[in-house]
Write an enzyme that holds these catalytic residues in place. Structure first.
Site, PDB file in Angstrom:
ATOM      1  CG  ASP A   1      -2.133   0.970   0.947  1.00  0.00           C
ATOM      2  OD1 ASP A   1      -2.053   1.798   0.014  1.00  0.00           O
ATOM      3  OD2 ASP A   1      -3.128   0.898   1.691  1.00  0.00           O
TER       4      ASP A   1
HETATM    5  C1  BGC Z   1      -4.868   3.450  -0.022  1.00  0.00           C
HETATM    6  C2  BGC Z   1      -4.964   2.448  -1.140  1.00  0.00           C
HETATM    7  C3  BGC Z   1      -4.775   3.145  -2.458  1.00  0.00           C
HETATM    8  C4  BGC Z   1      -3.427   3.853  -2.440  1.00  0.00           C
HETATM    9  C5  BGC Z   1      -3.098   4.588  -3.714  1.00  0.00           C
HETATM   10  C6  BGC Z   1      -3.609   4.280  -0.094  1.00  0.00           C
HETATM   11  O1  BGC Z   1      -3.653   5.320   0.805  1.00  0.00           O
HETATM   12  O2  BGC Z   1      -4.944   2.787   1.213  1.00  0.00           O
HETATM   13  O3  BGC Z   1      -6.188   1.792  -1.108  1.00  0.00           O
HETATM   14  O4  BGC Z   1      -4.881   2.249  -3.509  1.00  0.00           O
HETATM   15  O5  BGC Z   1      -3.421   4.798  -1.387  1.00  0.00           O
HETATM   16  O6  BGC Z   1      -3.893   5.701  -3.869  1.00  0.00           O
END
Ligand code: BGC
Length: 766
Positions: free
Chosen positions: A266
């Site tokens: 993530d």
């Molecule tokens: C989120 C993810 C997301 C990623 C990219 C993170 O903060 O938890 O779900 O895909 O950011 O935007």
């Protein structure tokens, strides 16, 4: 089933027409060569630096390929409800493109509420087409974290509280997406069940709950759906971050499930080079290293899987086996997506995509209550409809965190109703309350001016005045994707509706019995007024076609058939995570970490309500229709089962009303006696049948031993000898027929009760 057969036929046809590049074509470029041979060949040609390069980001959303070898970049995008607008290379700010608007599909809670795998396939395919047109290789979704508390700010991005339902729904989404050459990145693996303290929570959960509740949907996405990538979550488990968690990634995902794809962190979820090397992280994204905030490009070299990794190799601290494995997985992902040929170019904002969004939305709307058949709206000439509430006019596709979208268009509930009732009724509007008037996320703005300086009393007075004598009052409220109201990075502070909406609803109910309350949310909310309103509709975040989907259901153009994918509790203390589960965790005295024991174990959602005999406000699986369905006699082809056999259950269901409509027939299994405590019943099958008035269909379920099994930490999955019950009904609290049957492990036919035979995996019946 039919859809997936069709998709695989198409995929085979595409794979069968590769471009021939001649005899001296390197194997990795040869589309006819087996994937692993191509991966091996490409890997053998890469330098250490090139291998390191492909395992970490080079911008906010992309990682490099191998330019020297003609291997293109890997472009990821949020996800999961539409294709996110372009941001700057190194920043979250908008790139300012004018051709990156998309169709927003209904949030995944709505998709889950359709209980319709065909809708999941339609969703995946439509989304993939938008992704392809926008040049994206990996969609960061779907999300299948289990609904554990109604306060979780991201529940709207997930598929509800039941592992079986989420498992069945996630597979067609993943398959359909990938059939178009776009990788799913299933998230957030795992145990990411709240937003509060999301980076510092260390989940303490027993293996039984892990395997029975929190992992099955991920496993289904990987094993049955064949997901090409998965996203590690922010939280910790066994005191290791889940983006580089040995148990979750090395032992379970790559070991037990045989995952051959890539684990993507993530954004900012990686924290440690040695752990990232050893514990299964394959591509690092979003880490905020020095200088990244300012957009200085060299920041990416400081990622945990960049220069520090090279330094560890060069100093002899680690070898290159792990690196080769990571690079291999990334190459596989590249070959499956950005380097694959034969897929279409996709399409953006097509009529088909709007139609899909509208259909999925209407299929997932849940009619929770309908006193005296308040709905569907029955309008005579000159009828007056009053619409009240901020959510009737507020664009909901902007906000909520990373799933926020820049849409080409979004039809609000008010505009949808106005359109649908044109020429049939006059539609007036009153604001009712002021909630959150902002409409901006990461530089995408809704462009709406929702400012209203009137006091709450003035707003209620206006609404009540207009509601008197109206043929229908439609209150559209709920949550709104602003922080603390169904949004990433924050949980809700309570179950109640915000902005004193209860006062508005009570005031309206007092003057007009034909009050329809439409709750827009991805979470359960308290409804203290539920017995004094005409109808309650759960409308989710419906995306671009919100107004149309909602109007379709309110006017009766579509007969509602959605069912709740999670329990609506009456009060927060009725939720296991709050009653016994240590939510939101306990901060350690000497560190920022919060330990959170999931003491409720497997007893979440309806499993908890059942076990404690707690009456829900609306039960898991509940949802009404404008027609009525009569369940007939439940029969089975056998009353005994063993590991090698199955039982087929049959239930005739008749549409006894005057409208065509669909019913979701649900099968739950109860184990009468077991060596470990089991839920009173668990969902193990469902089928959505569409019936004309007077029509009968016979729904069948084939039960095998996996539907009877549970996870015993000492033995793994087991199905124990003994008596079971099949319960078939319209909701978890509306069982229409029960049939007993017996299970015997062949090898233990003459021995004691509770003898058992381990089974591999457990998804229940299909
Ligand atoms: C989120 C993810 C997301 C990623 C990219 C993170 O903060 O938890 O779900 O895909 O950011 O935007």
């Amino acid at each position: 089933m039919k859809l997936s057969i069709l998709f695989s036929t198409v995929a085979l046809a595409l794979a069968a027409s590769p471009v021939s590049l001649g005899a001296d074509t390197p194997v990795y470029k040869d589309q006819t060569a087996p994937l692993e041979a191509r991966v091996d060949d490409a890997l053998s040609r890469m330098t250490l630096r090139e291998k390191i390069d492909i395992i970490h980001a080079q911008s906010k959303f992309c990682s490099p390929g191998v330019p020297r070898l003609g291997i293109p970049e890997l472009w990821t995008t949020d996800g999961p409800h539409g294709i996110r607008a372009e941001v700057l290379w190194d920043e979250w700010d908008q790139a300012g493109w004018t051709n990156d608007s998309c169709v927003a599909f209904p949030a995944l809670t709505c998709l889950a509420a359709t209980w319709n795998p065909d809708m999941a396939a339609l969703y995946g395919r439509s989304l993939a087409e938008e992704a392809r047109y926008r040049g994206k290789d990996v969609v960061l979704g779907p999300g299948v974290n289990m609904y554990r508390t109604p306060l979780n700010g991201r529940n709207f991005e997930y598929m509800g509280e039941d592992p079986y339902l989420a498992s069945v729904m996630v597979v067609p989404y993943v398959k359909a997406l990938q059939n178009e050459g776009v990788a799913a990145c299933v998230k957030h693996y795992a145990l990411n069940n709240q937003e509060i303290n999301r980076h510092t929570t260390n989940v303490i959960v027993d293996d039984r709950a892990l395997y029975e509740i929190y992992l099955p949907a991920f496993k289904a996405a990987v094993v049955d759906g064949g997901a090409w990538s998965i996203m590690g979550s922010y939280n910790r488990y066994l005191d290791e971050h889940c983006c580089h968690n040995n148990r979750l990634l090395m032992q379970i995902l790559k070991g037990e499930w045989g995952f051959d794809g890539a684990v993507i962190s993530d954004w900012g979820g990686a924290h440690d080079t040695p752990q990232a090397i050893a514990n299964g992280l394959d591509i690092e994204f979003g880490t905020w290293t020095d200088g990244l905030q300012d957009g200085r490009s060299k920041a990416y070299d400081n990622y945990f899987l960049a220069d520090p990794y090279i330094a560890a190799i060069e100093s002899g601290q680690v070898g290159t086996d792990e690196l080769d494995d990571k690079a291999r997985r990334v190459l596989r992902l590249l070959f499956r997506t950005s380097m694959a040929s034969g897929y279409g170019h996709g399409s953006l904002c097509s009529d088909e995509h709007y139609a899909a969004a509208r259909r999925i939305g209407a299929d997932g709307i849940v009619l929770l209550a309908n006193r005296d058949n308040t709905l569907p709206m029955n309008l005579s000439d000159g009828a007056r409809v009053l619409v009240v509430g901020e959510n009737a006019i507020k664009m909901m596709t902007v906000g909520g965190g990373s799933s926020s979208l820049k849409v080409q268009r979004e039809l609000t509930p008010l505009d949808g109703l106005r359109e649908a009732l044109k020429g049939k009724a006059t539609v007036d509007y009153a604001r009712g309350y002021v909630g959150d008037i902002t409409g901006e996320y990461n530089g995408v703005t809704s462009g709406q001016n929702l400012a209203d300086s009137r006091t709450p009393a003035e707003l209620i007075e206006e609404a009540v005045g207009k509601a008197r004598g109206a043929d229908y009052v439609v209150f559209v409220g709920g949550l709104n994707k602003s922080p603390g109201q169904d949004c990433e990075d924050a949980d809700r502070s309570g179950l109640e509706l915000p902005y004193a909406q209860d006062d508005v609803i009570r005031a309206l109910a007092a003057v007009n019995p034909r009050l329809i309350v439409v709750n827009v949310s991805g979470n359960a909310v308290a409804m203290p007024w539920v017995d004094s309103v005409g109808a309650v509709v759960q409308a989710w975040f419906l995306g671009s076609e919100c107004g149309n989907s909602l109007a379709d259901v309110l006017t009766g153009a579509v007969n509602p058939s959605g069912k709740l994918p999670f329990t609506f509790p009456r009060r927060l203390s009725d939720v296991a995570a709050h009653a016994v589960g240590q939510y939101p965790g306990v901060k350690r005295a000497d560190s920022p970490i919060h330990d959170e024991r999931y003491d409720e174990g497997i007893f979440t959602g309806y499993r908890w309500h059942d076990s404690r005999n707690i009456e829900p406000l609306f039960a898991f699986g509940h949802g009404l229709s404008y027609t009525t369905f009569e369940y007939g006699q439940l029969t089975a082809d056998n009353s005994e089962m063993n590991p090698g056999s199955t039982i087929t259950l049959s239930m005739p269901v008749k549409n006894t009303g005057s409208r065509a409509g669909a019913e979701v027939v649900q099968l739950y299994i109860a184990d009468n006696e077991s060596s470990l405590p089991r839920p009173q019943k668990e969902l193990k099958g469902f089928s959505k049948v569409y019936l004309q008035p007077g029509e009968t269909a016979t729904v069948t379920f084939t039960v095998d031993k996996t539907a009877l099994s549970f996870y015993d930490p000492a033995r793994g999955w087991v199905a124990e000898d003994g008596d079971f019950k099949a319960l078939v009904g319209a909701a978890s609290d509306d069982i229409r027929a029960t049939l007993p049957f017996t299970y015997r492990n062949e090898t233990a036919q003459n021995s004691n009760n509770n003898s058992s035979e381990p089974v591999s995996g457990a998804l229940g019946c299909r």
